[in-house]
Design a protein around this motif. Structure first.
Motif, PDB file in Angstrom:
ATOM      1  N   GLN A   1       1.169  -1.590   0.221  1.00  0.00           N
ATOM      2  CA  GLN A   1       0.064   0.097   0.214  1.00  0.00           C
ATOM      3  C   GLN A   1       0.709   1.673   0.089  1.00  0.00           C
ATOM      4  O   GLN A   1       2.130   1.016   1.185  1.00  0.00           O
ATOM      5  N   ARG A   2       0.476   2.246  -0.907  1.00  0.00           N
ATOM      6  CA  ARG A   2       1.318   3.575  -0.970  1.00  0.00           C
ATOM      7  C   ARG A   2      -0.034   4.932  -0.484  1.00  0.00           C
ATOM      8  O   ARG A   2      -0.689   4.750  -0.718  1.00  0.00           O
ATOM      9  N   TYR A   3       0.416   5.047   0.368  1.00  0.00           N
ATOM     10  CA  TYR A   3      -0.055   6.109   1.308  1.00  0.00           C
ATOM     11  C   TYR A   3       0.552   8.014   0.741  1.00  0.00           C
ATOM     12  O   TYR A   3       1.807   7.469   1.039  1.00  0.00           O
ATOM     13  N   PHE A   4       0.045   8.950   0.545  1.00  0.00           N
ATOM     14  CA  PHE A   4      -0.112   9.978  -0.073  1.00  0.00           C
ATOM     15  C   PHE A   4       0.905  10.841   1.700  1.00  0.00           C
ATOM     16  O   PHE A   4       1.553  11.257   1.645  1.00  0.00           O
ATOM     17  N   ARG A   5       0.032  10.560   3.056  1.00  0.00           N
ATOM     18  CA  ARG A   5       0.318  11.566   4.294  1.00  0.00           C
ATOM     19  C   ARG A   5       0.815  10.306   4.411  1.00  0.00           C
ATOM     20  O   ARG A   5       0.240   9.035   5.148  1.00  0.00           O
ATOM     21  N   ALA A   6       1.614  10.303   5.328  1.00  0.00           N
ATOM     22  CA  ALA A   6       2.865   9.504   6.796  1.00  0.00           C
ATOM     23  C   ALA A   6       1.882   8.932   7.670  1.00  0.00           C
ATOM     24  O   ALA A   6       2.517   8.116   8.172  1.00  0.00           O
ATOM     25  N   PHE A   7       0.650  10.224   8.306  1.00  0.00           N
ATOM     26  CA  PHE A   7       0.229   9.371   9.442  1.00  0.00           C
ATOM     27  C   PHE A   7      -1.059   8.522   8.927  1.00  0.00           C
ATOM     28  O   PHE A   7      -2.241   7.811   9.935  1.00  0.00           O
ATOM     29  N   SER A   8      -0.909   8.613   7.728  1.00  0.00           N
ATOM     30  CA  SER A   8      -2.743   8.013   7.245  1.00  0.00           C
ATOM     31  C   SER A   8      -2.529   6.581   7.440  1.00  0.00           C
ATOM     32  O   SER A   8      -3.381   6.065   7.639  1.00  0.00           O
ATOM     33  N   PRO A   9      -1.788   5.761   7.293  1.00  0.00           N
ATOM     34  CA  PRO A   9      -1.760   3.887   8.018  1.00  0.00           C
ATOM     35  C   PRO A   9      -2.368   4.324   9.870  1.00  0.00           C
ATOM     36  O   PRO A   9      -3.170   3.185   9.669  1.00  0.00           O
ATOM     37  N   GLY A  10      -1.740   5.080  10.215  1.00  0.00           N
ATOM     38  CA  GLY A  10      -2.104   5.201  11.748  1.00  0.00           C
ATOM     39  C   GLY A  10      -3.718   5.608  11.587  1.00  0.00           C
ATOM     40  O   GLY A  10      -4.607   5.137  12.574  1.00  0.00           O
ATOM     41  N   ASP A  11      -4.315   6.154  11.052  1.00  0.00           N
ATOM     42  CA  ASP A  11      -5.634   6.760  10.705  1.00  0.00           C
ATOM     43  C   ASP A  11      -5.852   5.563  10.383  1.00  0.00           C
ATOM     44  O   ASP A  11      -7.455   5.332  11.070  1.00  0.00           O
ATOM     45  N   ASP A  12      -6.292   4.717   9.523  1.00  0.00           N
ATOM     46  CA  ASP A  12      -6.467   3.472   9.441  1.00  0.00           C
ATOM     47  C   ASP A  12      -6.424   2.850  10.182  1.00  0.00           C
ATOM     48  O   ASP A  12      -7.514   2.028  10.240  1.00  0.00           O
ATOM     49  N   PHE A  13      -5.321   2.316  11.543  1.00  0.00           N
ATOM     50  CA  PHE A  13      -5.433   1.635  12.477  1.00  0.00           C
ATOM     51  C   PHE A  13      -7.304   2.000  13.482  1.00  0.00           C
ATOM     52  O   PHE A  13      -7.509   0.885  14.004  1.00  0.00           O
ATOM     53  N   TYR A  14      -7.288   3.591  13.872  1.00  0.00           N
ATOM     54  CA  TYR A  14      -7.598   3.863  14.466  1.00  0.00           C
ATOM     55  C   TYR A  14      -9.367   4.097  13.624  1.00  0.00           C
ATOM     56  O   TYR A  14      -9.893   3.262  14.423  1.00  0.00           O
ATOM     57  N   GLU A  15      -9.246   3.655  12.494  1.00  0.00           N
ATOM     58  CA  GLU A  15     -10.844   3.309  12.426  1.00  0.00           C
ATOM     59  C   GLU A  15     -10.898   1.844  12.488  1.00  0.00           C
ATOM     60  O   GLU A  15     -11.828   1.469  13.178  1.00  0.00           O
ATOM     61  N   LEU A  16      -9.968   1.032  12.131  1.00  0.00           N
ATOM     62  CA  LEU A  16     -10.072   0.062  12.335  1.00  0.00           C
ATOM     63  C   LEU A  16     -10.418  -0.490  14.429  1.00  0.00           C
ATOM     64  O   LEU A  16     -12.188  -1.552  14.182  1.00  0.00           O
ATOM     65  N   LEU A  17      -9.868   0.237  14.500  1.00  0.00           N
ATOM     66  CA  LEU A  17     -10.526  -0.400  15.884  1.00  0.00           C
ATOM     67  C   LEU A  17     -11.151   0.718  16.450  1.00  0.00           C
ATOM     68  O   LEU A  17     -11.730  -0.276  16.980  1.00  0.00           O
ATOM     69  N   ILE A  18     -11.520   1.281  16.250  1.00  0.00           N
ATOM     70  CA  ILE A  18     -12.513   2.049  16.708  1.00  0.00           C
ATOM     71  C   ILE A  18     -13.962   0.902  15.511  1.00  0.00           C
ATOM     72  O   ILE A  18     -15.167   1.233  16.844  1.00  0.00           O
ATOM     73  N   GLU A  19     -13.782   0.710  14.818  1.00  0.00           N
ATOM     74  CA  GLU A  19     -15.393   0.376  14.335  1.00  0.00           C
ATOM     75  C   GLU A  19     -15.517  -1.238  14.839  1.00  0.00           C
ATOM     76  O   GLU A  19     -16.632  -1.670  14.688  1.00  0.00           O
TER      77      GLU A  19
END
Length: 74
Positions: A14-32
């Motif tokens: 996976q290529r991300y445009f912003r360095a924080f995006s993978p952390g955001d993805d994890f946070y979304e998974l955790l909250i969900e």
């Protein structure tokens, strides 16, 4: 192995445009994963997740360091 406290989230291929995006993805998974759980079930999920990840890490010295750092913030 020392505890890595720097941002380290990624997904192979996976290529991300912003360095924080993978952390955001994890946070979304955790909250969900907590959605629609009452407080007791949410605490149970957290406990199970902690044990699964601790087992994956496996290094007691790293886990000891992580617990000490986490405890300082409480």
């Amino acid at each position: 192995m020392a505890l890595n406290t720097e941002p380290n989230f990624h997904e192979p291929g996976q290529r991300y445009f912003r360095a924080f995006s993978p952390g955001d993805d994890f946070y979304e998974l955790l909250i969900e994963s907590h959605r629609e759980l009452d407080d007791a079930r949410s605490a149970e999920l957290n406990a199970r997740l902690i044990l699964l990840l601790a087992n994956h890490i496996g290094d007691i010295s790293v886990l000891r360091e992580a617990l000490a750092i986490a405890r300082k913030g409480v």
